[in-house]
Motif scaffolding. Structure first.
Motif, PDB file in Angstrom:
ATOM      1  N   THR A 191      10.148  -0.248 -12.966  1.00 46.72           N
ATOM      2  CA  THR A 191      10.877  -0.122 -11.711  1.00 46.72           C
ATOM      3  C   THR A 191      10.010  -0.558 -10.531  1.00 46.72           C
ATOM      4  N   ALA A 192       8.771  -0.937 -10.805  1.00 45.86           N
ATOM      5  CA  ALA A 192       7.858  -1.393  -9.760  1.00 45.86           C
ATOM      6  C   ALA A 192       6.729  -2.191 -10.398  1.00 45.86           C
ATOM      7  N   LYS A 193       6.024  -2.917  -9.561  1.00 42.64           N
ATOM      8  CA  LYS A 193       4.815  -3.624  -9.991  1.00 42.64           C
ATOM      9  C   LYS A 193       3.613  -2.709  -9.760  1.00 42.64           C
ATOM     10  N   VAL A 194       2.574  -2.900 -10.552  1.00 45.46           N
ATOM     11  CA  VAL A 194       1.344  -2.126 -10.403  1.00 45.46           C
ATOM     12  C   VAL A 194       0.715  -2.410  -9.036  1.00 45.46           C
ATOM     13  N   VAL A 195       0.265  -1.355  -8.381  1.00 44.46           N
ATOM     14  CA  VAL A 195      -0.523  -1.513  -7.157  1.00 44.46           C
ATOM     15  C   VAL A 195      -1.981  -1.330  -7.557  1.00 44.46           C
ATOM     16  N   TYR A 196      -2.722  -2.451  -7.489  1.00 44.17           N
ATOM     17  CA  TYR A 196      -4.130  -2.428  -7.872  1.00 44.17           C
ATOM     18  C   TYR A 196      -4.828  -3.592  -7.202  1.00 44.17           C
ATOM     19  N   PRO A 197      -5.954  -3.416  -6.605  1.00 39.35           N
ATOM     20  CA  PRO A 197      -6.661  -2.137  -6.475  1.00 39.35           C
ATOM     21  C   PRO A 197      -5.931  -1.230  -5.473  1.00 39.35           C
ATOM     22  N   ALA A 198      -6.115   0.036  -5.649  1.00 35.88           N
ATOM     23  CA  ALA A 198      -5.499   1.027  -4.779  1.00 35.88           C
ATOM     24  C   ALA A 198      -6.370   1.266  -3.551  1.00 35.88           C
ATOM     25  N   THR A 199      -5.745   1.758  -2.504  1.00 34.17           N
ATOM     26  CA  THR A 199      -6.483   2.169  -1.322  1.00 34.17           C
ATOM     27  C   THR A 199      -7.446   3.302  -1.704  1.00 34.17           C
ATOM     28  N   PRO A 200      -8.701   3.212  -1.331  1.00 40.59           N
ATOM     29  CA  PRO A 200      -9.634   4.304  -1.676  1.00 40.59           C
ATOM     30  C   PRO A 200      -9.149   5.648  -1.112  1.00 40.59           C
ATOM     31  N   TRP A 201      -9.433   6.710  -1.811  1.00 42.92           N
ATOM     32  CA  TRP A 201      -8.993   8.043  -1.406  1.00 42.92           C
ATOM     33  C   TRP A 201      -9.434   8.374   0.017  1.00 42.92           C
ATOM     34  N   LYS A 202     -10.645   8.008   0.357  1.00 40.83           N
ATOM     35  CA  LYS A 202     -11.164   8.354   1.690  1.00 40.83           C
ATOM     36  C   LYS A 202     -10.399   7.660   2.817  1.00 40.83           C
ATOM     37  N   ASP A 203      -9.634   6.602   2.480  1.00 39.84           N
ATOM     38  CA  ASP A 203      -8.888   5.845   3.491  1.00 39.84           C
ATOM     39  C   ASP A 203      -7.391   6.148   3.486  1.00 39.84           C
ATOM     40  N   ARG A 204      -6.985   7.175   2.774  1.00 36.50           N
ATOM     41  CA  ARG A 204      -5.546   7.458   2.640  1.00 36.50           C
ATOM     42  C   ARG A 204      -4.989   8.373   3.715  1.00 36.50           C
TER      43      ARG A 204
ATOM     44  N   PRO B 269       2.400  16.621 -17.993  1.00 38.60           N
ATOM     45  CA  PRO B 269       3.729  16.803 -17.413  1.00 38.60           C
ATOM     46  C   PRO B 269       3.676  17.031 -15.913  1.00 38.60           C
ATOM     47  N   GLY B 270       2.520  17.367 -15.367  1.00 33.86           N
ATOM     48  CA  GLY B 270       2.388  17.583 -13.939  1.00 33.86           C
ATOM     49  C   GLY B 270       2.767  16.373 -13.105  1.00 33.86           C
ATOM     50  N   PHE B 271       2.562  15.181 -13.643  1.00 32.86           N
ATOM     51  CA  PHE B 271       2.899  13.964 -12.926  1.00 32.86           C
ATOM     52  C   PHE B 271       4.402  13.855 -12.687  1.00 32.86           C
ATOM     53  N   ALA B 272       5.191  14.522 -13.508  1.00 33.92           N
ATOM     54  CA  ALA B 272       6.646  14.478 -13.361  1.00 33.92           C
ATOM     55  C   ALA B 272       7.128  15.366 -12.227  1.00 33.92           C
ATOM     56  N   ASP B 273       6.302  16.260 -11.779  1.00 33.56           N
ATOM     57  CA  ASP B 273       6.675  17.199 -10.732  1.00 33.56           C
ATOM     58  C   ASP B 273       6.770  16.466  -9.390  1.00 33.56           C
ATOM     59  N   PRO B 274       7.963  16.457  -8.783  1.00 33.43           N
ATOM     60  CA  PRO B 274       8.099  15.768  -7.491  1.00 33.43           C
ATOM     61  C   PRO B 274       7.125  16.295  -6.434  1.00 33.43           C
ATOM     62  N   GLY B 275       6.745  17.563  -6.498  1.00 31.16           N
ATOM     63  CA  GLY B 275       5.768  18.108  -5.554  1.00 31.16           C
ATOM     64  C   GLY B 275       4.415  17.440  -5.707  1.00 31.16           C
ATOM     65  N   PHE B 276       3.981  17.225  -6.943  1.00 34.52           N
ATOM     66  CA  PHE B 276       2.716  16.534  -7.201  1.00 34.52           C
ATOM     67  C   PHE B 276       2.791  15.097  -6.699  1.00 34.52           C
ATOM     68  N   GLN B 277       3.924  14.456  -6.943  1.00 34.35           N
ATOM     69  CA  GLN B 277       4.074  13.051  -6.572  1.00 34.35           C
ATOM     70  C   GLN B 277       3.989  12.837  -5.066  1.00 34.35           C
ATOM     71  N   LYS B 278       4.351  13.834  -4.294  1.00 32.87           N
ATOM     72  CA  LYS B 278       4.336  13.705  -2.834  1.00 32.87           C
ATOM     73  C   LYS B 278       2.950  13.952  -2.217  1.00 32.87           C
ATOM     74  N   GLU B 279       2.019  14.486  -2.988  1.00 34.73           N
ATOM     75  CA  GLU B 279       0.675  14.740  -2.470  1.00 34.73           C
ATOM     76  C   GLU B 279      -0.040  13.417  -2.207  1.00 34.73           C
ATOM     77  N   LYS B 280      -0.669  13.288  -1.036  1.00 35.72           N
ATOM     78  CA  LYS B 280      -1.283  12.003  -0.671  1.00 35.72           C
ATOM     79  C   LYS B 280      -2.378  11.566  -1.639  1.00 35.72           C
ATOM     80  N   LEU B 281      -3.091  12.519  -2.238  1.00 37.21           N
ATOM     81  CA  LEU B 281      -4.147  12.131  -3.179  1.00 37.21           C
ATOM     82  C   LEU B 281      -3.597  11.753  -4.553  1.00 37.21           C
ATOM     83  N   SER B 282      -2.312  11.983  -4.775  1.00 36.56           N
ATOM     84  CA  SER B 282      -1.667  11.555  -6.022  1.00 36.56           C
ATOM     85  C   SER B 282      -1.310  10.072  -5.983  1.00 36.56           C
ATOM     86  N   GLU B 283      -1.187   9.548  -4.771  1.00 38.77           N
ATOM     87  CA  GLU B 283      -0.756   8.168  -4.589  1.00 38.77           C
ATOM     88  C   GLU B 283      -1.621   7.209  -5.401  1.00 38.77           C
ATOM     89  N   TYR B 284      -0.977   6.314  -6.104  1.00 41.26           N
ATOM     90  CA  TYR B 284      -1.573   5.257  -6.934  1.00 41.26           C
ATOM     91  C   TYR B 284      -2.158   5.750  -8.254  1.00 41.26           C
TER      92      TYR B 284
END
Length: 144
Positions: A130-143, A4-19
């Motif tokens: 509501t969106a297309k899959v983003v894959y491959p994702a930007t590596p974490w070290k480059d975010r 359920p943490g993924f539903a939290d808008p705060g988690f979604q805004k974290e840069k390491l949550s992206e993708y």
């Protein structure tokens, strides 16, 4: 991952949550009825209509529908009406709400969510995407 943490808008805004991905019993943001309910919820409560809103909302729809069809609060009439439930107008991802002989919702569904631009987006199933899959994702070290 299912959390359920993924539903939290705060988690979604974290840069390491992206993708990141999550399988979730999310609300359907494409179906017109569900979309309208989500918009009204957001306007009234100033927070997003997530699964914690969709589950109880659909439960109330099921109960109200069964009570109307049973025309009674008699337990046998209500049980029969619940078994005959066939709701197409609902908020959750999935097909119709209808129950099998065990009482399980045969049409229950879930969505594959990916965090994109700080928000959870459903990328599968296609009828609720509501969106297309983003894959491959930007590596974490480059975010950044």
């Amino acid at each position: 991952m299912v959390s359920p943490g993924f539903a939290d808008p705060g988690f979604q805004k974290e840069k390491l949550s992206e993708y990141s991905f999550n399988v979730t019993p999310w609300h359907d943001e494409v179906q017109p009825f569900a979309k309208k309910v989500a918009e009204e919820y957001q306007a009234k409560y100033k927070k997003p209509f997530i699964m914690n809103g969709a589950y109880p909302f659909d439960t109330i729809l099921v109960i109200a529908d069964a009570l109307e069809r049973a025309k009674s609060t008699d337990k046998d009439a209500l049980r029969k009406a619940l078994r005959e439930t066939h709701l197409t107008q609902k908020t959750g991802i999935g097909k119709v709400i209808e129950f099998d002989e065990k009482g399980d919702n045969k049409g229950a569904g879930a969505g594959l969510m990916q965090i994109q631009q700080g928000k959870g987006k459903i990328v599968y199933p296609s009828y609720a995407a509501t969106a297309k899959v983003v894959y491959p994702a930007t590596p974490w070290k480059d975010r950044g």
